[in-house]
Enzyme design. Structure first.
Site, PDB file in Angstrom:
ATOM      1  N   ASP A   1       5.080   7.764  -3.494  1.00 15.12           N
ATOM      2  CA  ASP A   1       4.146   8.866  -3.731  1.00 15.12           C
ATOM      3  C   ASP A   1       3.989   9.074  -5.239  1.00 15.12           C
ATOM      4  OD1 ASP A   1       2.710  11.184  -3.748  1.00 15.12           O
ATOM      5  OD2 ASP A   1       4.370  12.467  -3.078  1.00 15.12           O
TER       6      ASP A   1
ATOM      7  N   ASN B   1       1.645  11.103  -6.721  1.00 15.02           N
ATOM      8  CA  ASN B   1       1.103  12.390  -7.181  1.00 15.02           C
ATOM      9  C   ASN B   1       1.729  13.593  -6.474  1.00 15.02           C
ATOM     10  OD1 ASN B   1      -0.003  12.116  -4.687  1.00 15.02           O
ATOM     11  ND2 ASN B   1      -2.086  12.634  -5.300  1.00 15.02           N
TER      12      ASN B   1
ATOM     13  N   ASP C   1       2.486  14.632  -3.372  1.00  9.67           N
ATOM     14  CA  ASP C   1       2.037  15.371  -2.188  1.00  9.67           C
ATOM     15  C   ASP C   1       2.752  14.883  -0.919  1.00  9.67           C
ATOM     16  OD1 ASP C   1       0.892  12.926  -1.834  1.00  9.67           O
ATOM     17  OD2 ASP C   1      -1.152  13.661  -1.531  1.00  9.67           O
TER      18      ASP C   1
ATOM     19  N   ASP D   1       0.744   6.319  -2.226  1.00 12.02           N
ATOM     20  CA  ASP D   1      -0.628   6.149  -2.725  1.00 12.02           C
ATOM     21  C   ASP D   1      -0.731   4.966  -3.691  1.00 12.02           C
ATOM     22  OD1 ASP D   1       0.521   7.204  -5.124  1.00 12.02           O
ATOM     23  OD2 ASP D   1       0.268   9.209  -4.268  1.00 12.02           O
TER      24      ASP D   1
ATOM     25  N   ASP E   1      -6.239  -5.754   3.753  1.00  9.52           N
ATOM     26  CA  ASP E   1      -6.551  -5.873   5.169  1.00  9.52           C
ATOM     27  C   ASP E   1      -8.065  -5.811   5.336  1.00  9.52           C
ATOM     28  OD1 ASP E   1      -5.003  -5.754   7.817  1.00  9.52           O
ATOM     29  OD2 ASP E   1      -3.595  -4.858   6.390  1.00  9.52           O
TER      30      ASP E   1
ATOM     31  N   ASP F   1      -7.297  -8.417  10.085  1.00  4.07           N
ATOM     32  CA  ASP F   1      -6.679  -7.638  11.158  1.00  4.07           C
ATOM     33  C   ASP F   1      -7.245  -8.012  12.526  1.00  4.07           C
ATOM     34  OD1 ASP F   1      -5.037  -5.237  11.869  1.00  4.07           O
ATOM     35  OD2 ASP F   1      -6.977  -4.526  12.609  1.00  4.07           O
TER      36      ASP F   1
ATOM     37  N   HIS G   1       4.677  -4.240   9.615  1.00  6.04           N
ATOM     38  CA  HIS G   1       4.568  -2.794   9.796  1.00  6.04           C
ATOM     39  C   HIS G   1       4.377  -2.390  11.263  1.00  6.04           C
ATOM     40  CE1 HIS G   1       0.556  -4.339   9.855  1.00  6.04           C
ATOM     41  NE2 HIS G   1       0.125  -3.204  10.360  1.00  6.04           N
ATOM     42  N   ASP G   2       4.272  -3.354  12.159  1.00  3.34           N
ATOM     43  CA  ASP G   2       4.111  -3.056  13.591  1.00  3.34           C
ATOM     44  C   ASP G   2       5.374  -3.351  14.382  1.00  3.34           C
ATOM     45  OD1 ASP G   2       1.400  -2.422  13.266  1.00  3.34           O
ATOM     46  OD2 ASP G   2       0.804  -4.518  13.493  1.00  3.34           O
TER      47      ASP G   2
HETATM   48  C1  GLC Z   1      -3.195  -4.769  13.862  1.00  2.35           C
HETATM   49  C2  GLC Z   1      -2.414  -3.979  12.840  1.00  2.35           C
HETATM   50  C3  GLC Z   1      -1.959  -2.702  13.472  1.00  2.35           C
HETATM   51  C4  GLC Z   1      -3.158  -1.925  13.921  1.00  2.35           C
HETATM   52  C5  GLC Z   1      -4.073  -2.765  14.808  1.00  2.35           C
HETATM   53  C6  GLC Z   1      -5.418  -2.130  14.951  1.00  2.35           C
HETATM   54  O1  GLC Z   1      -2.413  -5.172  14.929  1.00  2.35           O
HETATM   55  O2  GLC Z   1      -1.383  -4.737  12.321  1.00  2.35           O
HETATM   56  O3  GLC Z   1      -1.164  -1.926  12.620  1.00  2.35           O
HETATM   57  O4  GLC Z   1      -2.754  -0.782  14.614  1.00  2.35           O
HETATM   58  O5  GLC Z   1      -4.294  -4.052  14.296  1.00  2.35           O
HETATM   59  O6  GLC Z   1      -6.150  -2.219  13.771  1.00  2.35           O
HETATM   60 CA    CA Z   2       0.558  10.912  -2.895  1.00 10.07          CA
END
Ligand code: GLC
Ligand code: CA
Length: 566
Positions: free
Chosen positions: A21, A23, A25, A29, A98, A203, A334-335
């Site tokens: 972060d 800034n 909040d 970012d 992405d 994506d 991240h999934d």
């Molecule tokens: C991909 C991304 C995921 C997202 C999905 C829909 O699987 O990695 O995080 O929720 O697409 O865009």
């Molecule tokens: Ca921020």
């Protein structure tokens, strides 16, 4: 031999909301990312993939795009993006974004138009269909389930029709059959490449084509069975990608990495990303993500890794793309849960973390590190559904609760093990309050282990996981082993061994033997057929070699430069 800049890169994935972060909040970012470019440079990566920062109502943390040409206000501005690109480029770091082309937000102006009337010029930008009426009851056009739970159709009363959405209700799917959609999305790609970015992680790219609208037959116990085959890796996706490539990607020296879920086979992988496919540079597959007993347990300490499954999954892609194409190398993203909690060992965090890093980074391909992996971040101890931020984690909790309504604790434990919120808790920078992520209460709780696991501590400790990653990256990027690590041939050894993952890489007259133990006990490995020339990297200070056998300590991993005895 084909050589490209992205084959010689090491990538790092950033989830902007959780990185830093800048800034104050409580939300990560662009300013935060900017201020940590020097850190990434020190780690040694030269490519970053940043998850979406486009303007969005944040139903799916930015994968629901409202405006492709602007930045989500809490993340920063277009000027911040420019600053970020310029500084990264000055450090020799390239940036990929992405590219979300399967869907938009339902707040995107195209969708707002599209739902107004059946003859609106934007109607065909999305996939609309009448419902079915059976015995006087109206229902969705098909029974297909969506990735985030429930139907893959959502009803809209304005025109009394359904629109397709394979993710959330707020993420209507674009209709790629429509030429105008193709043109608009090509403009999006062009605009960002012209703005200075170096390529895209694309994506959900495997979902752009859909099967005929016939009910799915899988698992009839579910009202809306999720049958990926209805919208994954179907033929027209390749036509769309060839067109995108010809009209846009080929005109830039850019990198394109498709996300191909939906059980992409090797054959379709090669269609997407062989050297002569004229579609994408490479594709992320998920075959190695499910090699443990996650579905059978509730206690995270009971995780067991299926080593043979991992070896086969990795080797399958290594072999198929040998000479024919290139692949990214990543553990999780991240999934997915955190690497340490999924495949590592909580009793041997350092040794197992380093071993996993070596096992991956010594393969052929472009490695990607997910933020926090380099310091050994772990899953979050979720105890209540209100702690979830991610829509699919909440849905998963309610799904498990429905299966066993009397056991909410089990439902939360089940959902927690797989939750996409695990990798999305704030990055742990220091032992200060909020782990140095922010000076104010962050949008998601910080993992309570931050005082022990953080960047500051890793930088101080010469023997840390961070420094092991740094060493792996440096070995790949320059010096004696650059060619063999980058371009060398891959050969799996000992395929039946369920504790050790061993493989050989060779390039011209150089060979490296990579040995990784997934065992909590001592294991013995026979080296008698090799002449050992040097130790390239290892995760223990001393090795025990007796009678041409190495006695491997728990999670020991070692790379030898060798000559094979003839
Ligand atoms: C991909 C991304 C995921 C997202 C999905 C829909 O699987 O990695 O995080 O929720 O697409 O865009
Ligand atoms: Ca921020």
């Amino acid at each position: 031999m084909i050589k490209k800049w992205w084959m010689e890169s090491v990538g790092y994935q950033i989830y902007p909301k959780s990185f830093l972060d800048g800034n104050e909040d409580g939300i990560g970012d662009l300013l935060g990312i900017y201020s940590k470019l020097d850190y990434l440079n020190e780690l040694g990566v030269n490519l970053i993939w940043i998850c979406p920062f486009y303007d969005s109502p944040m139903d799916d943390n930015g994968y629901d795009v409202r405006n492709f040409f602007d930045v989500y206000e809490k993340f920063g501005t277009m000027e911040d993006v420019k600053k970020l690109i310029d500084k990264a480029h000055a450090l020799g770091i390239r940036i990929v974004l992405d590219y979300v082309l399967n869907h938009t937000s339902d707040e995107h102006p195209w969708f707002i138009e599209s739902k107004k009337s059946k003859d609106n010029p934007y109607r065909d930008y999305y996939i609309w269909h009448e419902g079915k009426t059976v015995d006087g009851i109206k229902s969705e056009p098909t029974n297909w389930g969506s990735f985030f739970g429930g139907s893959c159709w959502n009803y809209d009363e304005t025109t009394d029709s359904y629109y397709m959405k394979i993710f959330s209700n707020k993420m209507p799917d674009l209709n790629w059959k429509n030429e105008a959609v193709q043109q608009e999305m090509m403009d999006v790609a062009r605009k960002w490449l012209d703005y200075g970015i170096d390529g895209f992680r694309i994506d959900a790219v495997s979902h752009l084509d859909r099967a005929e609208l016939i009910d799915a037959k899988v698992d009839q116990t579910e009202k809306y069975p999720l049958d990926w085959h209805k919208f994954s890796n179907l033929p027209k996706v390749h036509d769309y990608l060839k067109k995108l490539n010809q009209d846009v990607f080929a005109k830039y020296d850019c990198l394109t990495i498709g996300e191909v879920g939906g059980e992409a086979s090797i054959e379709s992988g090669l269609k997407y990303a062989s050297f002569d496919s004229n579609e994408l540079s490479m594709v992320f597959n998920f075959d190695h993500n499910w090699c443990n007993n996650l579905n059978e347990i509730t206690n995270p300490k009971k995780i067991k890794v299926n080593v043979i499954c991992l070896k086969q999954a990795f080797s399958k892609w290594q072999y198929a793309f040998r000479d024919h194409g290139w692949i990214p190398l990543n553990w999780l993203n991240h999934d997915q849960p955190r690497l340490m909690s999924h495949y590592g060992n909580y009793r041997y965090p350092k040794a197992s973390g380093k071993m996993l890093a070596t096992a991956l980074h010594m393969m052929r391909g472009t490695p990607f590190i997910f933020q926090g992996e380099e310091i050994g971040m772990t899953n979050y101890p979720f105890e209540d559904v209100t702690e979830f931020n991610d829509i699919s984690s909440k849905n998963s909790y309610y799904y498990h609760l429905e299966q066993e309504p009397d056991d909410p604790v089990k439902a939360i434990k089940k959902a927690a093990l797989k939750s996409r919120d695990n990798p999305r808790t704030p990055m742990q920078w220091t032992k200060e309050p909020y782990a140095g992520f922010s000076i104010t209460d962050p949008f998601m709780p910080v993992n309570p282990n931050y005082k022990k696991i953080n960047v500051e501590q890793n930088l101080k400790d010469k023997d840390s996981l961070f420094h092991h990653y740094q060493q792996l990256i440096s070995l790949r990027r320059k010096g004696t082993f650059h060619d063999v690590i980058t371009y060398g041939d891959y050969r799996m050894l000992d395929p039946e061994d369920d504790k050790l993952y061993t493989y050989m890489r060779s390039y011209q007259d150089q060979s490296i033997l990579v040995i990784n133990s997934f065992s909590t006990k001592k294991e013995v490995y026979d080296l008698s057929q090799y002449v050992i020339q040097s130790v390239v990297i290892s995760n223990y200070k001393k090795q025990t070699i007796k009678n041409q056998k190495i006695i491997l300590k728990p999670f020991e991993s070692i790379v030898f430069e060798v000559k094979e005895k003839s």
